[in-house]
Design an enzyme around this catalytic site. Sequence first.
Site, PDB file in Angstrom:
ATOM      1  N   CYS A  15       0.924  -1.403   0.024  1.00  0.00           N
ATOM      2  CA  CYS A  15      -0.054   0.002   0.040  1.00  0.00           C
ATOM      3  C   CYS A  15       0.672   1.310  -0.065  1.00  0.00           C
ATOM      4  O   CYS A  15       2.035   1.102  -0.057  1.00  0.00           O
ATOM      5  CB  CYS A  15      -0.877  -0.083   1.165  1.00  0.00           C
ATOM      6  SG  CYS A  15      -0.190   0.260   2.786  1.00  0.00           S
ATOM      7  N   CYS A  18       3.431   1.788   2.916  1.00  0.00           N
ATOM      8  CA  CYS A  18       4.488   0.976   2.762  1.00  0.00           C
ATOM      9  C   CYS A  18       5.400   1.755   1.819  1.00  0.00           C
ATOM     10  O   CYS A  18       6.820   1.865   2.403  1.00  0.00           O
ATOM     11  CB  CYS A  18       4.260  -0.312   1.885  1.00  0.00           C
ATOM     12  SG  CYS A  18       3.273  -1.688   2.617  1.00  0.00           S
ATOM     13  N   CYS A  83      45.009 -21.287  -6.444  1.00  0.00           N
ATOM     14  CA  CYS A  83      45.362 -21.409  -4.655  1.00  0.00           C
ATOM     15  C   CYS A  83      44.305 -20.330  -3.923  1.00  0.00           C
ATOM     16  O   CYS A  83      43.392 -19.403  -4.632  1.00  0.00           O
ATOM     17  CB  CYS A  83      46.640 -20.828  -4.299  1.00  0.00           C
ATOM     18  SG  CYS A  83      46.948 -19.057  -4.958  1.00  0.00           S
ATOM     19  N   CYS A  86      44.150 -16.594  -4.714  1.00  0.00           N
ATOM     20  CA  CYS A  86      43.281 -16.508  -6.027  1.00  0.00           C
ATOM     21  C   CYS A  86      41.703 -16.237  -5.531  1.00  0.00           C
ATOM     22  O   CYS A  86      41.046 -15.411  -5.837  1.00  0.00           O
ATOM     23  CB  CYS A  86      43.157 -17.564  -7.103  1.00  0.00           C
ATOM     24  SG  CYS A  86      45.043 -17.884  -7.569  1.00  0.00           S
ATOM     25  N   ASP A 508      12.138  26.695 -31.994  1.00  0.00           N
ATOM     26  CA  ASP A 508      13.603  27.345 -32.683  1.00  0.00           C
ATOM     27  C   ASP A 508      13.230  27.022 -34.204  1.00  0.00           C
ATOM     28  O   ASP A 508      12.847  25.782 -34.463  1.00  0.00           O
ATOM     29  CB  ASP A 508      14.573  26.484 -31.942  1.00  0.00           C
ATOM     30  CG  ASP A 508      15.881  26.947 -32.512  1.00  0.00           C
ATOM     31  OD1 ASP A 508      15.989  28.296 -32.748  1.00  0.00           O
ATOM     32  OD2 ASP A 508      16.696  26.270 -33.309  1.00  0.00           O
ATOM     33  N   ASP A 709      17.042  22.159 -30.960  1.00  0.00           N
ATOM     34  CA  ASP A 709      17.718  20.540 -31.518  1.00  0.00           C
ATOM     35  C   ASP A 709      19.199  21.093 -31.088  1.00  0.00           C
ATOM     36  O   ASP A 709      20.001  19.930 -31.154  1.00  0.00           O
ATOM     37  CB  ASP A 709      17.366  20.058 -32.645  1.00  0.00           C
ATOM     38  CG  ASP A 709      17.935  21.130 -33.811  1.00  0.00           C
ATOM     39  OD1 ASP A 709      18.077  22.391 -33.370  1.00  0.00           O
ATOM     40  OD2 ASP A 709      18.536  20.727 -34.760  1.00  0.00           O
ATOM     41  N   ASP A 713      20.737  25.433 -27.951  1.00  0.00           N
ATOM     42  CA  ASP A 713      19.336  25.845 -27.450  1.00  0.00           C
ATOM     43  C   ASP A 713      19.306  25.208 -26.104  1.00  0.00           C
ATOM     44  O   ASP A 713      18.224  25.393 -25.421  1.00  0.00           O
ATOM     45  CB  ASP A 713      18.460  24.850 -28.140  1.00  0.00           C
ATOM     46  CG  ASP A 713      18.150  25.289 -29.501  1.00  0.00           C
ATOM     47  OD1 ASP A 713      17.945  26.490 -29.864  1.00  0.00           O
ATOM     48  OD2 ASP A 713      17.934  24.557 -30.533  1.00  0.00           O
TER      49      ASP A 713
END
Length: 824
Positions: A15, A18, A83, A86, A508, A709, A713
């Site tokens: 809910c 929560c 080993c 490692c 633009d 773009d 801008d």
Amino acid sequence: MSTKQVTLPISGMTCASCVMHVEGGLKEVPGVENAAVNLANEHATVQFDPEKANIDQMVAAVRDVGYDVVVDKITLPIGGMTCASCVMHVENGLKSVPGVLNVAVNLATERATVELVPGAVTIADLKHAVEDVGYEVLDVGGAATEIVDRERELREQERQREWRDLVVGVILTAPLFALAMARDILHVGLGRMDVLPWLFSWKQFDWLLFALATPVQFYVGRSYHRGAYKSLRALAPNMDALISIGTNAAYWFSVIVLIAKLFGVTIADHVYFESAAVIITLIKVGKYLEARAKGQTSEAIKNLMKLQAKTARVERDGQEIEIALEQVRVGDIVSVRPGEKIPVDGVIVAGSSSVDESMITGESLPVEKTLGDSVIGATINKMGAFKFEARKVGKETALAQIIKLVEDAQGSKAPIQRLADQISAVFVPIVIGIALVTFALWFVIGGSFTNAFVNFVAVLIIACPCALGLATPTAIMVGTGKGAENGVLIRSGGALETAHKVTAIILDKTGTLTQGAPSVTDQMTNDKLPMTKDEFVRLVASAEKNSEHPLGQAIVKHAQDAGLALTEPSEFGAVAGHGVRARVDGHELLIGNAKLMSDSKIALDGLETRASQLADEGKTAMFAAIDGRAAGLIAVADTLKPNSRAAVAALKNLGLNVYMLTGDNPRTAAAIAKQVGIDHYFAEVLPGQKADKVKELQQQNEIVAMVGDGINDAPALAQANIGIAIGTGTDVAMQAAEITLISGDLRGVVTAIALSKRTIRTIKGNLFWAFIYNILGIPIAAGALYPFFGWLLNPIIAAAAMAFSSVFVVTNSLRLRNFKAPTI
């Protein structure tokens, strides 16, 4: 300080309360700057300082408030270990990956078992970590896909468990309810003690009800009791607490009545086993339907992921081999055959074809691609075969970025949700308080323990904080998904909300309304010279063949597109600020403006009149003289995109004030504005002044959307109430904008605003229902109608209403899937 973001899949939320508890827990972690929890997709999006906070701390914080983070285990075969040292190196390397919670490396089997947060870690992250400490991850087969897929599997397993619980609940509750109702109707309601006396007169009948109800209470309802315990322990009660308290009250009261009868003591004439069982089963039904519906809200993400190719054919060591998509590297040469999906983003290095990009851009027509052109991963090659160099792979591809953007948007919150969040934070404690007061009033003033008890349970069960929590995020998830399907990427819920308030929009000119590159629009030859138009254009284009000026390049491209054979000029020179001189096929050519012609004493023979008319239309006219005589003129302009005029008309129909922004002089600006149907424009605006024009309108109390773009801008996009970037433009512009139009088609602006209006209308409808349901439902459950009509609400009816409430909200949001972009 660099801020990072991680998405954690949360389990145990039911809910809106929560949501508030999880958010509160995460925000208390030092270094966490913000946390937004989405009940609809059960994700927490956390922004944090990696130097101060880590994912382990966040997971602990979620668990401290009574919830959990979905974790998964994956096994990786490790190569190169010899080993115990490692083992330690590999374990430490893997543990350093954010999102990895625990690691166990076995030297004997040469495998590493990694416990991690799905979505926060990828196989590639784990591979890199192992390689960085000097070892390697061997072939992991099916695990080579993104681990985020495992989260879906885990969620699906959770839904299957819910379904099994629901089936058990229905099998046990149906006969329980039928027996209880039959006895109440026949014996109590009609007084027919003669009907089935062997069953209903049986002294142990209530024990049969007990036997049927107990598995429902403690097996089917276990998730509610477990969630209630966790939330109450964390002093953060949620919906689970309401259900658990209500059903346990009904169940244990009935048990006490039953045990008391064994000792000859009658506490009450009625037991409520059927109420407890039916409440749990009905809520299970509602939660299962809600989960199925919520799964559909993220359909757009699933559809986007399905677009990805599974494999790619690449050239390695002089051979062409097929490899998994995840193994493609930047710089690989990838082969694509007709009808195949393009695996990753790149640039064509051999061949040509037409590509269907509709799944990414929304454009229905295939796009012609040839040498040097960019291709996008997940788009479909139609006819030809080609090879391309991979430029972006994995998370860097356009599709991956789109998916990430949509996921982030779906996890974000809209300002309209703020009131619901504030109420959700105190909702459950208030409801428990109201239930206790209801019990006390009915018991003390009404003098009826039975009525007090029934109303106490009804108040707890009817309250629905889940409807409040789902009202906004479900609509935002569907809305942002529909936007992506229509080529409109919406960065956040806030952007989706703001878009519907926009009153003014600034477009633009260059690259937004226009193509962004000059092209030839008109040609005119001098009738006094015996020369065809094609020959005139061929000579002028040949003269401009080596020109670096955009206008000259436009003429060359126009001639090449027309199939004219150009020749190399034997002489070429630029006349600064005016034009060029050249010799082509033995002819002296002079190309440029009227001043160049005047300085060269060349009469224009009336061409200047036509040049003036073209200037009024916003076009640049260039005169051409051949062998000392005016031969004609060629007009070049940055032409309007095909749909610009229709899009502007549609924006005006939405009631927006449309403005054009350009660096052109007022005469040219007026001509272009007239062509596109715009009444207001700003001319001679320098790049640094664009944001000032946005402020100017904002000071006039306009809610401003800016569409652009280019890099210049970006400040204006950031200044606007909502920035909309053209997807074919620069990355800077897109980062500054809240909405991105993938295809660069201005009609996407209309789609974005129409979608925003529809989504906000849906959210308001959801919130109205969620509020009105609780405002009316809780008093009715408390017995407010009893003094007037003698009505008390049965807890079973309350449970059905509560289950329906959240299902209604999610289903209403799913109606957004029927949204269609406005026809322009």
